[in-house]
Motif scaffolding. Structure first.
Motif, PDB file in Angstrom:
ATOM      1  N   GLY A  18      13.874  44.063   1.370  1.00  0.00           N
ATOM      2  CA  GLY A  18      14.387  45.241   2.062  1.00  0.00           C
ATOM      3  C   GLY A  18      15.764  44.998   2.663  1.00  0.00           C
ATOM      4  O   GLY A  18      16.626  45.876   2.651  1.00  0.00           O
ATOM      5  N   LYS A  23      17.375  48.847   2.745  1.00  0.00           N
ATOM      6  CA  LYS A  23      16.447  49.972   2.833  1.00  0.00           C
ATOM      7  C   LYS A  23      15.218  49.558   3.623  1.00  0.00           C
ATOM      8  O   LYS A  23      14.778  48.419   3.546  1.00  0.00           O
ATOM      9  CB  LYS A  23      16.016  50.421   1.444  1.00  0.00           C
ATOM     10  CG  LYS A  23      17.174  50.797   0.561  1.00  0.00           C
ATOM     11  CD  LYS A  23      16.728  51.679  -0.549  1.00  0.00           C
ATOM     12  CE  LYS A  23      17.862  52.014  -1.465  1.00  0.00           C
ATOM     13  NZ  LYS A  23      18.635  53.131  -1.058  1.00  0.00           N
ATOM     14  N   ASP A  24      14.674  50.514   4.375  1.00  0.00           N
ATOM     15  CA  ASP A  24      13.425  50.270   5.079  1.00  0.00           C
ATOM     16  C   ASP A  24      12.265  50.528   4.128  1.00  0.00           C
ATOM     17  O   ASP A  24      12.265  51.488   3.366  1.00  0.00           O
ATOM     18  CB  ASP A  24      13.286  51.200   6.289  1.00  0.00           C
ATOM     19  CG  ASP A  24      14.222  50.817   7.412  1.00  0.00           C
ATOM     20  OD1 ASP A  24      14.550  49.618   7.516  1.00  0.00           O
ATOM     21  OD2 ASP A  24      14.616  51.706   8.174  1.00  0.00           O
ATOM     22  N   ILE A  25      11.285  49.669   4.212  1.00  0.00           N
ATOM     23  CA  ILE A  25      10.100  49.827   3.391  1.00  0.00           C
ATOM     24  C   ILE A  25       9.097  50.663   4.178  1.00  0.00           C
ATOM     25  O   ILE A  25       8.795  50.339   5.324  1.00  0.00           O
ATOM     26  CB  ILE A  25       9.506  48.451   3.028  1.00  0.00           C
ATOM     27  CG1 ILE A  25      10.520  47.647   2.231  1.00  0.00           C
ATOM     28  CG2 ILE A  25       8.204  48.617   2.261  1.00  0.00           C
ATOM     29  CD1 ILE A  25      10.131  46.214   1.999  1.00  0.00           C
ATOM     30  N   PRO A  26       8.600  51.754   3.589  1.00  0.00           N
ATOM     31  CA  PRO A  26       7.623  52.566   4.316  1.00  0.00           C
ATOM     32  C   PRO A  26       6.365  51.753   4.634  1.00  0.00           C
ATOM     33  O   PRO A  26       5.932  50.941   3.832  1.00  0.00           O
ATOM     34  CB  PRO A  26       7.286  53.693   3.339  1.00  0.00           C
ATOM     35  CG  PRO A  26       8.374  53.689   2.335  1.00  0.00           C
ATOM     36  CD  PRO A  26       8.921  52.309   2.297  1.00  0.00           C
ATOM     37  N   VAL A  70      11.162  47.447  -4.386  1.00  0.00           N
ATOM     38  CA  VAL A  70      11.663  48.272  -3.282  1.00  0.00           C
ATOM     39  C   VAL A  70      12.657  49.307  -3.809  1.00  0.00           C
ATOM     40  O   VAL A  70      12.640  50.467  -3.380  1.00  0.00           O
ATOM     41  CB  VAL A  70      12.305  47.389  -2.186  1.00  0.00           C
ATOM     42  CG1 VAL A  70      13.049  48.220  -1.164  1.00  0.00           C
ATOM     43  CG2 VAL A  70      11.241  46.555  -1.504  1.00  0.00           C
ATOM     44  N   PHE A  71      13.503  48.934  -4.757  1.00  0.00           N
ATOM     45  CA  PHE A  71      14.463  49.867  -5.336  1.00  0.00           C
ATOM     46  C   PHE A  71      13.753  51.012  -6.045  1.00  0.00           C
ATOM     47  O   PHE A  71      14.073  52.189  -5.841  1.00  0.00           O
ATOM     48  CB  PHE A  71      15.400  49.135  -6.297  1.00  0.00           C
ATOM     49  CG  PHE A  71      16.407  50.022  -6.947  1.00  0.00           C
ATOM     50  CD1 PHE A  71      17.477  50.523  -6.226  1.00  0.00           C
ATOM     51  CD2 PHE A  71      16.290  50.377  -8.278  1.00  0.00           C
ATOM     52  CE1 PHE A  71      18.414  51.360  -6.819  1.00  0.00           C
ATOM     53  CE2 PHE A  71      17.211  51.207  -8.879  1.00  0.00           C
ATOM     54  CZ  PHE A  71      18.276  51.698  -8.145  1.00  0.00           C
ATOM     55  N   SER A  74      11.992  53.250  -3.522  1.00  0.00           N
ATOM     56  CA  SER A  74      12.920  54.109  -2.786  1.00  0.00           C
ATOM     57  C   SER A  74      13.396  55.273  -3.653  1.00  0.00           C
ATOM     58  O   SER A  74      13.578  56.386  -3.159  1.00  0.00           O
ATOM     59  CB  SER A  74      14.109  53.306  -2.263  1.00  0.00           C
ATOM     60  OG  SER A  74      14.935  52.878  -3.308  1.00  0.00           O
ATOM     61  N   LEU A  77      10.395  57.730  -3.731  1.00  0.00           N
ATOM     62  CA  LEU A  77      10.226  58.425  -2.459  1.00  0.00           C
ATOM     63  C   LEU A  77      11.369  59.403  -2.196  1.00  0.00           C
ATOM     64  O   LEU A  77      11.148  60.478  -1.640  1.00  0.00           O
ATOM     65  CB  LEU A  77      10.121  57.412  -1.324  1.00  0.00           C
ATOM     66  CG  LEU A  77       8.826  56.595  -1.318  1.00  0.00           C
ATOM     67  CD1 LEU A  77       8.895  55.517  -0.264  1.00  0.00           C
ATOM     68  CD2 LEU A  77       7.633  57.495  -1.084  1.00  0.00           C
ATOM     69  N   ARG A  78      12.572  59.048  -2.609  1.00  0.00           N
ATOM     70  CA  ARG A  78      13.703  59.950  -2.420  1.00  0.00           C
ATOM     71  C   ARG A  78      13.532  61.206  -3.270  1.00  0.00           C
ATOM     72  O   ARG A  78      13.823  62.314  -2.833  1.00  0.00           O
ATOM     73  CB  ARG A  78      15.005  59.256  -2.776  1.00  0.00           C
ATOM     74  CG  ARG A  78      16.213  60.128  -2.441  1.00  0.00           C
ATOM     75  CD  ARG A  78      17.561  59.484  -2.670  1.00  0.00           C
ATOM     76  NE  ARG A  78      17.553  58.065  -2.943  1.00  0.00           N
ATOM     77  CZ  ARG A  78      18.356  57.483  -3.829  1.00  0.00           C
ATOM     78  NH1 ARG A  78      19.224  58.196  -4.498  1.00  0.00           N
ATOM     79  NH2 ARG A  78      18.306  56.197  -4.029  1.00  0.00           N
ATOM     80  N   ASN A  81      10.976  63.529  -1.665  1.00  0.00           N
ATOM     81  CA  ASN A  81      11.441  64.203  -0.453  1.00  0.00           C
ATOM     82  C   ASN A  81      12.370  65.363  -0.772  1.00  0.00           C
ATOM     83  O   ASN A  81      12.555  66.243   0.066  1.00  0.00           O
ATOM     84  CB  ASN A  81      12.145  63.208   0.480  1.00  0.00           C
ATOM     85  CG  ASN A  81      11.159  62.287   1.159  1.00  0.00           C
ATOM     86  OD1 ASN A  81      10.003  62.622   1.306  1.00  0.00           O
ATOM     87  ND2 ASN A  81      11.627  61.125   1.545  1.00  0.00           N
TER      88      ASN A  81
END
Length: 83
Positions: A18, A23-26, A70-71, A74, A77-78, A81
Motif C-alpha cells: 500500500g 493507496k489505502d487498503i480497505p 492492491v493495484f 483499487s 473499487l474505483r 464507486n
C-alpha cells in the motif's frame, strides 16, 4: 505462535504494498493481512521463490504480488464507486 507471526508478516507485506502505491487498503489491518497473504500467493505463482524468506513468505515476490493485488483492487473499487 506460528499463525500469529504469519498474520503479522502478511500484514506488513500488505502495508508495504500500500505504501509503494500510495493507496489505502480497505479494511485497515485486516485488509493489509489479506492483501499481504493473497499478494504473497500471487507473487509466488508469478515469480517463484527467490530472495529472503520470512515466516514462509519470500519477500520480493510477496511485495510485488501485493502491489499487483492492491493495484487491481483499487481499480475495481474505483470503478464500483463511479456507478
Amino acid at each position: 505462535m506460528s499463525v500469529i507471526l504469519y498474520l503479522i508478516v502478511g500484514g506488513l507485506i500488505g502495508w508495504v504494498a500500500g505504501l509503494i502505491l500510495g493507496k489505502d487498503i480497505p479494511g485497515g489491518i485486516i485488509g493489509n493481512m489479506v492483501a499481504g497473504i493473497l499478494g504473497s500467493w500471487l507473487g509466488g505463482k508469478l515469480l517463484g521463490s527467490w530472495g529472503w524468506e520470512v515466516q514462509g513468505f519470500y519477500v520480493f515476490p510477496s511485495v510485488i504480488g501485493g502491489v499487483i493485488l492492491v493495484f487491481v483492487a483499487s481499480l475495481i473499487l474505483r470503478s464500483m464507486n463511479k456507478k
